[in-house]
Design an enzyme around this catalytic site. Structure first.
Site, mmCIF file in Angstrom:
data_model
loop_
_atom_site.group_PDB
_atom_site.id
_atom_site.type_symbol
_atom_site.label_atom_id
_atom_site.label_comp_id
_atom_site.label_asym_id
_atom_site.label_seq_id
_atom_site.Cartn_x
_atom_site.Cartn_y
_atom_site.Cartn_z
ATOM 1 N N ASP A 11 -82.366 28.718 -18.635
ATOM 2 C CA ASP A 11 -81.447 29.402 -19.718
ATOM 3 C C ASP A 11 -80.137 29.917 -18.877
ATOM 4 O O ASP A 11 -80.339 31.028 -18.015
ATOM 5 C CB ASP A 11 -81.984 30.586 -20.145
ATOM 6 C CG ASP A 11 -81.199 31.747 -21.069
ATOM 7 O OD1 ASP A 11 -80.093 31.241 -21.340
ATOM 8 O OD2 ASP A 11 -81.656 32.904 -21.234
ATOM 9 N N GLU A 177 -80.491 27.452 -27.718
ATOM 10 C CA GLU A 177 -81.211 28.733 -27.470
ATOM 11 C C GLU A 177 -82.038 29.347 -28.393
ATOM 12 O O GLU A 177 -83.220 29.519 -28.123
ATOM 13 C CB GLU A 177 -80.191 29.629 -26.901
ATOM 14 C CG GLU A 177 -79.498 29.408 -25.508
ATOM 15 C CD GLU A 177 -78.149 30.220 -25.325
ATOM 16 O OE1 GLU A 177 -77.743 31.010 -26.301
ATOM 17 O OE2 GLU A 177 -77.479 29.763 -24.406
#
Length: 620
Positions: A11, A177
């Site tokens: 991430d 995401e």
């Protein structure tokens, strides 16, 4: 697929990054060398060395002009973007534009001024995460699933992939995401292994610099995005900046001095604002204390949670409007949403949670997955699947995404005919039929556009190609089949074929445009703001096409009949040419004008055939 059998999920966040790996039948979020499970997305340069992560952030107040953060807010954008220009006013480091209008960050490294692109700086953070993973695993890591905000445009996604390539990583997939967070939620609640379970889940992802809302349907072995909405320039950094501006103005009123003139002072105050924001998530008030903030002046000021909320209320409310938009696009009533999952550190802000609870009329939101780690968790699962992991829990898990903007081609009158609508599940393939717009047309330009407006001039051109060798004939006689195929990574392929001749051409659009930072959001917002304008254009275009169709149908009708005298044929030819000439000269006429001219033309045609036996114009 990963070649060496190990792949990680990263991430890459605006303010913090996180890395995870599937190991021992579960996801391990990997701690860095400081023992922290998240790492600041921060790079610093000094006279002697370069720092990344915690070390870079820890020295930022002493070295503000060469400590770089927020690179994600620059990646894939143009220097001239209004948001880049706005952000630059609050950054202590220097940003310049190169000849291609790409932003470059200027730092002083080992006594030499150097320029770095956002991709280079992001690659340094990715390299740090790669090192963290390799230290933990004891082996080289080459393959990665990397996450991006759902509303990142293609230029931003490609730039992120370029950053990974610079870091020596092979990107197996770019995963959005909210979908990654949904994987974490689905596995934690055992939804993906339960054949009877099915839930509509709203992922509310408010991070440091980006905001996404996605509505997903989660069931056994399947996570499908229903709709997505968001803002690629909204997050915790903006809330910090509102506080920063507040205290800068207060200091100016109290001491008649402008802190903005000193980068160190501004950075020290920004750090204090970020700490105050965090404290206000569990306290009703706090105090900012900065010794010798500016020109030796000690600064101390109180701030209440209520004041913080007031400073940011418009931003908080815009988040709820985005939630509404997402639900509208999915055509789902809020009562049908089973769970609201909070992702991203900024969802800890009490007012954000309160507004969500009020909107959904429920007491509890889902807080049992770690908002800082959920995205990396999902990325690690997808990395494991793509690297051939055969664990029964995840091996058959399928992630279905959506395309964030409508895709189509230019048609007659300057309109866009949508072939793949916004929020269509991908991968997908859609085919539509079109025909030639002019007599004896032997070629057609297939121009591919992306956007939400009716007119092509208001949308973004992605590419175009020619379909040639069409058989000449009357307008509408040559049929053209156009197929749009979009894969899981958003790569668009467009095919056009004349079925009668088998003539075919195509284009592959890997990077669908170079949109500026706010262009995707602007297209959707303008579609709503200018809805009346778009509807008016559609009415005009339809009226124009109706008139044009009438002209050609009448012409063909008269051509098929041999009962007409030469004088009548001459009058018909004159009327036809006059009507076409009027159309060419009045491309922006009003609806009533097109309708009046159409009725006038029909009346002339009716008059010309009056009295000719067995000739019925109603056959047209």
């Amino acid at each position: 697929m990963a070649k060496n059998g190990v792949a990680v999920g990263i991430d890459l966040g605006t303010t913090y990054s996180c890395v995870g790996v599937w190991q021992h039948d579960r996801v391990e979020i990997i701690a860095n060398d400081q023992g922290n499970r998240t790492t600041p997305s921060c790079v610093a340069f000094t006279d002697t060395e370069r720092f990344i992560g915690d070390a870079a952030k820890n020295q930022s107040a002493l070295n503000p002009t060469s400590t770089i953060f927020d690179a994600k807010r620059l990646i894939g954008r143009r220097f001239s973007d209004s948001t880049v220009q706005s952000d630059m006013k609050l950054w202590p480091f220097k940003v310049v534009g190169d000849f291609g209008d790409k932003p470059k960050i200027v730092v002083n490294y080992r006594g030499v001024e150097k320029e770095f692109s956002p991709e280079e700086l992001s690659s340094m953070v990715l390299n740090k995460m790669k090192d963290v993973a390799e230290e933990y695993l004891g082996k080289e890591v080459k393959d990665v699933v990397i996450t991006v905000p759902a509303h990142f445009n293609d230029s931003q996604r490609q730039a992120t992939k370029d950053a990974a390539k610079i870091a020596g990583l092979d990107v197996l997939r770019v995963l959005v995401e909210p979908t990654a967070a949904a994987v974490a939620y689905g596995l934690e609640h055992k939804l993906t292994s339960n054949p009877m379970a099915q839930k509509n889940v709203l992922i509310f992802d408010l991070g440091g610099g980006t905001f996404d809302v996605s509505l997903l349907k989660i069931r056994k072995d399947n996570i499908e995005v229903q709709a997505t909405a968001g803002n690629t320039h909204l997050g915790g950094e903006d809330f910090d900046n509102r506080l920063l501006n507040h205290f800068v103005e207060e200091f100016k009123r109290k001491h008649k001095k402008d802190i903005c003139r000193n980068a160190k002072s501004l950075r020290r105050l920004k750090i204090a604002c970020e700490k105050a924001k965090r404290v206000l998530s569990y306290n009703n008030k706090t105090t900012i204390d900065v010794d010798a903030l500016y020109e030796g002046i000690d600064y101390s000021a109180k701030i209440t949670r209520a004041r913080f909320e007031n400073l940011n209320m418009d931003l908080f409310l815009s988040c709820i409007e985005t939630v509404k938009k997402c639900l509208e696009d999915a055509r789902m009533d809020k009562s049908k949403v089973h769970d609201i999952v909070l992702v991203g550190g900024s969802t800890r802000i009490p007012k954000v949670q309160q507004l969500l609870q009020q909107f959904f009329d429920r007491e509890e939101l889902c807080k049992n997955i770690n908002p800082d780690e959920a995205v990396a968790y999902g990325a690690a699962v997808e990395a494991a699947i793509l690297s051939g992991e055969d664990n029964q829990i995840i091996k058959n898990l399928m992630l279905l995404d959506v395309t964030p903007l409508s895709l189509g081609i230019a048609v007659e009158g300057g309109a866009m005919s949508v072939i793949i609508p916004r929020n269509t599940t991908i991968p997908n393939s859609v085919e539509k039929q079109f025909s030639t717009a002019e007599d004896d047309q032997t070629s057609a330009t297939i121009a591919v556009f992306e956007g939400e407006r009716t007119r092509i001039t208001d949308n973004s051109l992605l590419g175009h190609f020619e379909l040639s060798d069409l058989p000449p004939g009357p307008r509408g006689s040559a049929q053209i089949s156009v197929m749009f195929t979009i894969d899981a990574n958003g790569v668009l392929s467009v095919f056009a074929e004349n079925k009668a001749t088998g003539v075919r051409n195509s284009i592959k659009i890997i990077r669908r445009g170079t949109l500026k930072e706010d262009e995707i959001e602007r297209m959707i917002k303008e579609a709503e703001q200018f809805k009346i304008e778009d509807e008016e254009f559609t009415r005009k275009n339809n009226a124009m096409l109706a008139f044009k169709d009438c002209i050609y149908k009448m012409r063909d009708f008269f051509k098929r009949n041999n009962k007409l005298e030469a004088s009548v044929k001459k009058m018909i030819k004159y009327s036809f040419e006059d009507a076409i000439e009027w159309l060419d000269a009045n491309k922006n006429a009003e609806v009533y004008e097109y309708e009046f001219k159409k009725k006038q033309f029909e009346a002339i045609c009716n008059h010309l055939v009056a009295g000719i036996a067995d000739l019925k114009i109603e056959e047209v």
